[in-house]
Enzyme design. Sequence first.
Site, PDB file in Angstrom:
ATOM      1  N   GLU A 122     -33.102   4.441  29.302  1.00 31.39           N
ATOM      2  CA  GLU A 122     -33.986   4.410  30.483  1.00 31.39           C
ATOM      3  C   GLU A 122     -35.435   4.717  30.089  1.00 31.39           C
ATOM      4  O   GLU A 122     -36.121   5.488  30.714  1.00 31.39           O
ATOM      5  CB  GLU A 122     -33.499   5.421  31.534  1.00 31.39           C
ATOM      6  CG  GLU A 122     -32.051   5.223  31.950  1.00 31.39           C
ATOM      7  CD  GLU A 122     -31.605   6.199  33.011  1.00 31.39           C
ATOM      8  OE1 GLU A 122     -32.462   6.884  33.613  1.00 31.39           O
ATOM      9  OE2 GLU A 122     -30.381   6.298  33.274  1.00 31.39           O
ATOM     10  N   GLU A 129     -25.340  12.410  33.196  1.00 30.69           N
ATOM     11  CA  GLU A 129     -26.007  13.701  33.394  1.00 30.69           C
ATOM     12  C   GLU A 129     -25.048  14.840  33.757  1.00 30.69           C
ATOM     13  O   GLU A 129     -25.244  15.580  34.712  1.00 30.69           O
ATOM     14  CB  GLU A 129     -27.088  13.532  34.480  1.00 30.69           C
ATOM     15  CG  GLU A 129     -28.110  12.457  34.110  1.00 30.69           C
ATOM     16  CD  GLU A 129     -29.089  12.131  35.220  1.00 30.69           C
ATOM     17  OE1 GLU A 129     -29.159  12.873  36.209  1.00 30.69           O
ATOM     18  OE2 GLU A 129     -29.798  11.112  35.095  1.00 30.69           O
TER      19      GLU A 129
HETATM   20  O1  G3I Z   1     -31.923   2.775  49.837  1.00 32.29           O
HETATM   21  C1  G3I Z   1     -32.749   3.725  50.528  1.00 32.29           C
HETATM   22  C2  G3I Z   1     -33.495   3.032  51.662  1.00 32.29           C
HETATM   23  O2  G3I Z   1     -32.548   2.556  52.623  1.00 32.29           O
HETATM   24  C3  G3I Z   1     -34.456   4.017  52.308  1.00 32.29           C
HETATM   25  O3  G3I Z   1     -35.236   3.344  53.303  1.00 32.29           O
HETATM   26  C4  G3I Z   1     -35.376   4.618  51.263  1.00 32.29           C
HETATM   27  C5  G3I Z   1     -36.257   5.671  51.899  1.00 32.29           C
HETATM   28  O4  G3I Z   1     -36.833   6.453  50.898  1.00 32.29           O
HETATM   29  O5  G3I Z   1     -34.599   5.252  50.212  1.00 32.29           O
HETATM   30  C6  G3I Z   1     -33.744   4.323  49.555  1.00 32.29           C
HETATM   31  O6  G3I Z   1     -33.011   4.999  48.559  1.00 32.29           O
HETATM   32  C7  G3I Z   1     -33.786   5.316  47.401  1.00 32.29           C
HETATM   33  C8  G3I Z   1     -33.069   4.681  46.191  1.00 32.29           C
HETATM   34  O7  G3I Z   1     -33.726   5.047  44.969  1.00 32.29           O
HETATM   35  C9  G3I Z   1     -33.040   3.164  46.301  1.00 32.29           C
HETATM   36  O8  G3I Z   1     -34.333   2.657  46.277  1.00 32.29           O
HETATM   37  C10 G3I Z   1     -33.801   6.832  47.249  1.00 32.29           C
HETATM   38  O9  G3I Z   1     -34.602   7.383  48.290  1.00 32.29           O
HETATM   39  C11 G3I Z   1     -34.432   7.194  45.911  1.00 32.29           C
HETATM   40  O10 G3I Z   1     -34.289   8.590  45.667  1.00 32.29           O
HETATM   41  C12 G3I Z   1     -33.675   6.468  44.787  1.00 32.29           C
HETATM   42  O11 G3I Z   1     -34.336   6.776  43.567  1.00 32.29           O
HETATM   43  C13 G3I Z   1     -33.609   6.348  42.401  1.00 32.29           C
HETATM   44  C14 G3I Z   1     -33.145   7.618  41.655  1.00 32.29           C
HETATM   45  O12 G3I Z   1     -32.498   7.223  40.441  1.00 32.29           O
HETATM   46  C15 G3I Z   1     -32.203   8.413  42.513  1.00 32.29           C
HETATM   47  O13 G3I Z   1     -31.686   9.462  41.746  1.00 32.29           O
HETATM   48  C16 G3I Z   1     -34.556   5.553  41.514  1.00 32.29           C
HETATM   49  O14 G3I Z   1     -34.863   4.307  42.139  1.00 32.29           O
HETATM   50  C17 G3I Z   1     -33.926   5.287  40.155  1.00 32.29           C
HETATM   51  O15 G3I Z   1     -34.888   4.731  39.253  1.00 32.29           O
HETATM   52  C18 G3I Z   1     -33.416   6.594  39.538  1.00 32.29           C
HETATM   53  O16 G3I Z   1     -32.782   6.287  38.358  1.00 32.29           O
HETATM   54  C19 G3I Z   1     -32.181   7.416  37.695  1.00 32.29           C
HETATM   55  C20 G3I Z   1     -30.995   6.902  36.926  1.00 32.29           C
HETATM   56  O17 G3I Z   1     -30.096   6.251  37.808  1.00 32.29           O
HETATM   57  C21 G3I Z   1     -30.328   8.023  36.167  1.00 32.29           C
HETATM   58  N1  G3I Z   1     -31.293   8.675  35.267  1.00 32.29           N
HETATM   59  C22 G3I Z   1     -32.481   9.192  35.949  1.00 32.29           C
HETATM   60  C23 G3I Z   1     -33.185   8.054  36.685  1.00 32.29           C
HETATM   61  C24 G3I Z   1     -34.434   8.581  37.364  1.00 32.29           C
HETATM   62  O18 G3I Z   1     -34.086   9.505  38.363  1.00 32.29           O
END
Ligand code: G3I
Length: 393
Positions: free
Chosen positions: A284, A177
């Site tokens: 994705e 990105e």
């Molecule tokens: O690990 C922490 C945890 O310790 C905490 O308790 C919790 C509280 O909300 O958050 C956890 O982190 C989260 C992380 O996923 C792991 O689960 C983040 O808040 C959350 O924002 C994060 O979201 C991920 C996102 O990328 C972040 O940008 C999604 O799971 C994931 O599906 C998404 O994937 C991205 C690709 O990597 C790139 N393309 C876009 C796609 C969608 O955003």
Amino acid sequence: MNPFSQNRRGERHLEQILTISAILAVSFTAGASAQENVVPPKIVMPLEDAFRGKFLIGTALSDRALEGRDPLSESLARTHFDAFTPENSMKPEALQRVKGQFTFANADALVKMAEETGATPIGHTLVWHSQTPAWFTHDDAGRLLSRREALQNMRNHIAAVVGRYKGRVKQWDVVNEAVSDSGEAILRDSPWRQAIGDDYIAEAFRAAHKADPDAILTYNDYSNESGPKRNKTLRLLKSLLAQGIPINAVGMQCHWLLRAPLLQEADEAIRLYSALGLKVIISEFDISVLPLGNMGADIAATEAPTPTSNPYTAGLPQDVSQKLADCYGQAFAMFLRHKKDVARVTLWGVHDGTSWRNDFTVRGRTDYPLLFDRQGQPKAAFFAVQKVAQNAR
Ligand code: G3I
């Protein structure tokens, strides 16, 4: 061996399927005379067998699944998919949250699971503006590091991570990105660009290639199926290729909305990207059925809930389920028409309950973007995809 190629466990699966089919055929023939109009159960063929010889069919695995806390997702992944992408556990914040301190447990678990099942592990992602600790590009006082320091941090990270999995993880989303969503500028003004300069992308690919010269290196992005972002991406890729940068594939994330699927746009984009000599990866894929939400996947984009923004908490209406199935069928039919150029299609999650779409762009919703429901049962969309695969030449 071409790292895009299929794994070898398919034959065993295929024999099982053929046996099941033969048993079902005999039983229905025998039984049909006694019970007219017996509706045969839908045969659930492992997706990786349905697509064998066409392209890899992958999924994204959460930390919960990799830590053994989601056996349903793990079981579905092992059965249906021959490519595994870590949803979060190979991102910079997961692997090196503190400079010099690496955490590989979940990444190792994904690679181990892939090798156990004959699936292809995918490295996601080395350089991104999100989920990346500030120390990579800023000092403790919040000031930008020098180009030399930021470049060294990036090179060290890539060398450590790609080097660890050399010969095992053969496909990497090197940069994720980097293209801007709006305005004239081609590149997003990310901390990487601010600290190193526009050539951070080229330097990332050079570092990844140096760490594993045999790896397939991908530039991955969302909303690059159409419009200005597609044109910017084409300009970026042409520039990188003209410099002799070792880039092999472009990832089209394809986070779609059921109300506006980008079928024609993606069809044309695959043609344009592959014309550059690159493989195309649908990296994705998911299709949100909910209102609101934007076409992109910029995680920073959030919206407040409205009285109508979460309409299907009690289940997905049959008509919406069928519309989703039709859309998935059309999308995979299009991907299959490009099977010589599409190396992989990865669903961004195993089943609806694990999808990031339940929290994007509005947190805490009930979405239905994938092929399996929250109980791990194949949806109408699954059977639409399976049918298209079986009918494809
Ligand atoms: O690990 C922490 C945890 O310790 C905490 O308790 C919790 C509280 O909300 O958050 C956890 O982190 C989260 C992380 O996923 C792991 O689960 C983040 O808040 C959350 O924002 C994060 O979201 C991920 C996102 O990328 C972040 O940008 C999604 O799971 C994931 O599906 C998404 O994937 C991205 C690709 O990597 C790139 N393309 C876009 C796609 C969608 O955003």
